[in-house]
Design a protein around this motif. Structure first.
Motif, PDB file in Angstrom:
ATOM      1  N   ILE A  10       0.886  -1.163   0.000  1.00  0.00           N
ATOM      2  CA  ILE A  10       0.000   0.000   0.000  1.00  0.00           C
ATOM      3  C   ILE A  10       0.924   1.213   0.000  1.00  0.00           C
ATOM      4  CG2 ILE A  10      -1.802   1.210   1.289  1.00  0.00           C
ATOM      5  CD1 ILE A  10      -2.599  -1.677   2.269  1.00  0.00           C
ATOM      6  N   ALA A  11       1.037   1.835  -1.162  1.00  0.00           N
ATOM      7  CA  ALA A  11       2.099   2.821  -1.340  1.00  0.00           C
ATOM      8  C   ALA A  11       1.616   4.064  -2.072  1.00  0.00           C
ATOM      9  CB  ALA A  11       3.266   2.193  -2.109  1.00  0.00           C
ATOM     10  N   VAL A  17      -2.185  10.478   2.727  1.00  0.00           N
ATOM     11  CA  VAL A  17      -3.272  10.187   1.776  1.00  0.00           C
ATOM     12  C   VAL A  17      -4.170   9.025   2.228  1.00  0.00           C
ATOM     13  CG1 VAL A  17      -2.011  11.096  -0.223  1.00  0.00           C
ATOM     14  CG2 VAL A  17      -1.794   8.666   0.381  1.00  0.00           C
ATOM     15  N   GLY A  18      -3.843   8.420   3.375  1.00  0.00           N
ATOM     16  CA  GLY A  18      -4.681   7.323   3.875  1.00  0.00           C
ATOM     17  C   GLY A  18      -4.069   5.943   3.685  1.00  0.00           C
ATOM     18  N   LYS A  19      -2.755   5.873   3.506  1.00  0.00           N
ATOM     19  CA  LYS A  19      -2.096   4.559   3.368  1.00  0.00           C
ATOM     20  C   LYS A  19      -2.295   3.703   4.616  1.00  0.00           C
ATOM     21  CE  LYS A  19       1.945   6.516   2.570  1.00  0.00           C
ATOM     22  NZ  LYS A  19       1.536   7.908   2.314  1.00  0.00           N
ATOM     23  N   PRO A 150      -3.573   4.344  -2.520  1.00  0.00           N
ATOM     24  CA  PRO A 150      -4.607   5.230  -1.999  1.00  0.00           C
ATOM     25  C   PRO A 150      -4.311   6.652  -2.458  1.00  0.00           C
ATOM     26  CG  PRO A 150      -3.408   4.104  -0.231  1.00  0.00           C
ATOM     27  CD  PRO A 150      -2.608   3.977  -1.474  1.00  0.00           C
ATOM     28  N   MET A 151      -5.348   7.376  -2.845  1.00  0.00           N
ATOM     29  CA  MET A 151      -5.112   8.780  -3.216  1.00  0.00           C
ATOM     30  C   MET A 151      -6.304   9.657  -2.902  1.00  0.00           C
ATOM     31  SD  MET A 151      -4.964   8.317  -7.304  1.00  0.00           S
ATOM     32  CE  MET A 151      -4.673  10.045  -7.494  1.00  0.00           C
ATOM     33  N   ILE A 216     -13.661   5.547  -0.337  1.00  0.00           N
ATOM     34  CA  ILE A 216     -13.630   5.729   1.118  1.00  0.00           C
ATOM     35  C   ILE A 216     -14.000   7.175   1.438  1.00  0.00           C
ATOM     36  CG2 ILE A 216     -12.271   5.520   3.233  1.00  0.00           C
ATOM     37  CD1 ILE A 216     -12.545   2.853   1.646  1.00  0.00           C
ATOM     38  N   PRO A 217     -15.095   7.390   2.155  1.00  0.00           N
ATOM     39  CA  PRO A 217     -15.504   8.769   2.462  1.00  0.00           C
ATOM     40  C   PRO A 217     -14.676   9.361   3.601  1.00  0.00           C
ATOM     41  CG  PRO A 217     -16.986   7.244   3.541  1.00  0.00           C
ATOM     42  CD  PRO A 217     -16.002   6.399   2.760  1.00  0.00           C
TER      43      PRO A 217
END
Ligand code: ATP
Ligand code: MG
Length: 265
Positions: A10-11, A17-19, A150-151, A216-217
């Motif tokens: 997970i990068a 950013v929510g990693k 994740p972004m 993802i909210p």
């Protein structure tokens, strides 16, 4: 039946950013759905470790000693009671691993070789990478079958993404020929923001099948849960954040079960 262990990094080199939120909550959600999960904390901040309810200050062994060859997998592995998954925890001293590994043999291969011994024990191994393209992240990308990115849907998100994709291409040509992009995940999404909607539409257009449908909210319960050492499922199962991460885990399992091989980079 998934018989082979899948290793997902997970990068994203961009910070915040929510990693880690994704790593901990996806790990717990997959475990909730019956998967055997190992979470690996590759960040000296040790946020994934603390968020899993493991106290980083009380550790005898950590991913640091494992990477340096000073502890075994069995000695290093902890169990997250609140998450229902196993954990290779980090501690502050991991920052020093960068320095100590620089002159070490096969310094990018350390995590990959450590994980090769646990192939039959887990269905999913999730790697929480630090916000940098350093030697720790490189160990993650060499060990990984695929990368989940994740972004946040912000103005500069797409630029940062092309840097990351270029890095992944270089790694695919050299250190890890099998690496693929698992998918892009929109995090901390605010549907009332026009900009977020516009960036999201661009992502849909450019990345089509690589983009996870699950979004993802932004949800304050997700931000609160780590201070209790709990994934969101064990903190507030009915929250929007918990439901979103469960949906993400379900979408991932469905994709992998249908043989939907991650699209190439
Ligand atoms: P770093 O690059 O520093 O490792 P990161 O990419 O791992 O950061 P997180 O630590 O997961 O990012 O998230 C950054 C902050 O945003 C944290 O305080 C986290 O609790 C909060 N956060 C993450 N996801 C959400 C969300 N969906 N809703 C609300 N807050 C969130
Ligand atoms: Mg993090």
């Amino acid at each position: 039946m998934g018989t082979t262990m899948k290793v997902l990094a997970i990068a994203n080199q961009k910070g915040g950013v929510g990693k880690t939120t994704t790593a901990v909550n996806l790990a717990a959600s997959l475990a909730h759905l019956g998967q055997r999960v190992l979470l690996v904390d590759l960040d000296p901040q040790a946020n994934a470790t603390m968020g899993s309810g493991v106290d980083k200050s009380k550790l005898k062994h950590s991913i640091y000693s494992l990477l340096l060859g000073d502890s075994t997998m069995a000695q290093t592995t902890q169990h997250s009671e609140s998450g229902g998954f196993d954990l290779l925890p980090a501690s502050r001293d991991l920052a020093g691993a960068e320095v100590e590994l620089v002159d070490a043999n096969e310094r990018e291969m350390r995590l990959k070789s450590a994980l090769s011994g646990v192939n039959a024990q887990y269905d999913y191994v999730l790697l929480d990478c630090p916000p940098a393209l350093n030697l720790l992240t490189l160990n993650g990308l060499v060990a990984a079958d695929a990368v989940l990115i994740p972004m946040q849907c912000e103005y500069y998100a797409l630029e940062g993404l092309s840097d990351l994709v270029n890095t992944l291409r270089r790694i695919k040509q050299s250190l890890n020929k099998k690496i693929e992009i698992e998918g892009l995940l929109r995090t901390m999404f605010d549907p009332r923001s026009t900009l977020a909607q516009q960036v999201s539409e661009q992502l849909v257009k450019h990345f089509t099948s690589k983009l996870y449908h699950t979004v993802i909210p932004r949800n304050v319960r997700l931000a609160e849960a780590p201070s209790y050492g709990r994934p969101i499922l064990a903190y507030d199962k009915s929250s929007k954040g918990a439901q979103a991460y469960l949906q993400l885990a379900n979408e991932m399992l469905a994709r992998h079960a249908s043989g939907d091989i991650a699209p190439s980079i």
